[in-house]
Motif scaffolding. Structure first.
Motif, PDB file in Angstrom:
ATOM      1  N   LEU A 124     -20.804 -12.957 -52.717  1.00 23.17           N
ATOM      2  CA  LEU A 124     -19.900 -12.429 -51.688  1.00 23.17           C
ATOM      3  C   LEU A 124     -18.780 -13.423 -51.439  1.00 23.17           C
ATOM      4  CD1 LEU A 124     -19.944  -9.879 -49.784  1.00 23.17           C
ATOM      5  CD2 LEU A 124     -20.664 -11.441 -47.994  1.00 23.17           C
ATOM      6  N   ARG A 125     -17.558 -12.933 -51.457  1.00 23.14           N
ATOM      7  CA  ARG A 125     -16.409 -13.763 -51.076  1.00 23.14           C
ATOM      8  C   ARG A 125     -15.842 -13.171 -49.804  1.00 23.14           C
ATOM      9  NH1 ARG A 125     -10.809 -14.379 -52.691  1.00 23.14           N
ATOM     10  NH2 ARG A 125     -10.939 -12.412 -53.815  1.00 23.14           N
ATOM     11  N   HIS A 126     -15.670 -14.019 -48.775  1.00 22.41           N
ATOM     12  CA  HIS A 126     -15.212 -13.500 -47.477  1.00 22.41           C
ATOM     13  C   HIS A 126     -13.869 -14.091 -47.098  1.00 22.41           C
ATOM     14  CE1 HIS A 126     -15.135 -13.642 -42.927  1.00 22.41           C
ATOM     15  NE2 HIS A 126     -15.147 -12.362 -43.188  1.00 22.41           N
ATOM     16  N   LEU A 127     -13.011 -13.229 -46.570  1.00 18.24           N
ATOM     17  CA  LEU A 127     -11.753 -13.685 -45.985  1.00 18.24           C
ATOM     18  C   LEU A 127     -11.590 -13.020 -44.628  1.00 18.24           C
ATOM     19  CD1 LEU A 127      -8.813 -15.012 -46.273  1.00 18.24           C
ATOM     20  CD2 LEU A 127      -8.103 -12.694 -46.893  1.00 18.24           C
ATOM     21  N   GLN A 128     -11.326 -13.825 -43.613  1.00 21.71           N
ATOM     22  CA  GLN A 128     -10.899 -13.281 -42.312  1.00 21.71           C
ATOM     23  C   GLN A 128      -9.442 -13.639 -42.123  1.00 21.71           C
ATOM     24  OE1 GLN A 128      -9.892 -14.906 -39.184  1.00 21.71           O
ATOM     25  NE2 GLN A 128      -9.571 -12.888 -38.303  1.00 21.71           N
ATOM     26  N   SER A 129      -8.645 -12.657 -41.713  1.00 21.90           N
ATOM     27  CA  SER A 129      -7.254 -12.975 -41.388  1.00 21.90           C
ATOM     28  C   SER A 129      -6.795 -12.115 -40.222  1.00 21.90           C
ATOM     29  CB  SER A 129      -6.335 -12.742 -42.588  1.00 21.90           C
ATOM     30  OG  SER A 129      -5.002 -13.077 -42.207  1.00 21.90           O
ATOM     31  N   ASN A 130      -5.921 -12.719 -39.423  1.00 21.58           N
ATOM     32  CA  ASN A 130      -5.278 -11.983 -38.333  1.00 21.58           C
ATOM     33  C   ASN A 130      -3.958 -11.367 -38.791  1.00 21.58           C
ATOM     34  OD1 ASN A 130      -7.303 -12.601 -36.399  1.00 21.58           O
ATOM     35  ND2 ASN A 130      -6.512 -14.684 -36.301  1.00 21.58           N
TER      36      ASN A 130
END
Ligand code: DQA
Length: 145
Positions: A47-53
């Protein structure tokens, strides 16, 4: 075939744990992602996760996924209800796409009832609170066969 699943978290989800805990629970985003990663690994995926606003960062991650990821699981936060650019970006991704929400937007304010993503995703998981991220990954793996 790629063995990577891309997990995307949109605006304000970095605040999980302290943001409206009566709606979203007290787990932090890291805790949701850790459980989702374990589910992915159990199914043979990384799993590769990215959080961005930022909407553009999420769109660019979807573009990158076209070349490197087998599936996308996405909690777009409030962008879910307004973002036609995210709809267009997701439409270009060929693999399974799972829309997830911790809460059940259909049972909340009217502005949350529209999902601009619904027409271009494989399916949606909403309202399962601390289980939603894991169930989203499970669904993606099931669709990958
Ligand atoms: C959410 C639901 C959205 O309506 C809201 O704007 C969020 C979180 C959820 O996970 O329940 O930021 O996507």
């Amino acid at each position: 075939m790629s063995k990577e699943i891309l997990l995307l978290s949109g605006p304000n989800l970095n605040l999980l744990g302290t943001r409206s805990p009566e709606i979203y629970g007290t787990d932090t985003l890291d805790e949701h992602v850790a459980r989702a990663s374990a589910r992915a690994l159990a199914g043979g995926y990384q799993l590769r996760h990215l959080q961005s606003n930022f909407e553009g960062a999420l769109i660019e991650a979807i573009h990158e996924a076209r070349e490197r990821s087998a599936a996308i699981v996405m909690n777009a936060g409030a962008l879910t209800h307004v973002s036609w650019p995210l709809n267009d970006a997701l439409a270009t991704f060929q693999g399974p796409k799972v829309e997830i929400h911790l809460s059940n937007p259909a049972a909340r304010e009217p502005f949350r009832h529209l999902s601009t993503l619904a027409a271009v995703v494989s399916g949606s998981i909403s309202g399962f609170g601390p289980l939603s991220y894991e169930l989203g990954v499970d669904a993606a793996i099931a669709l990958l066969g």
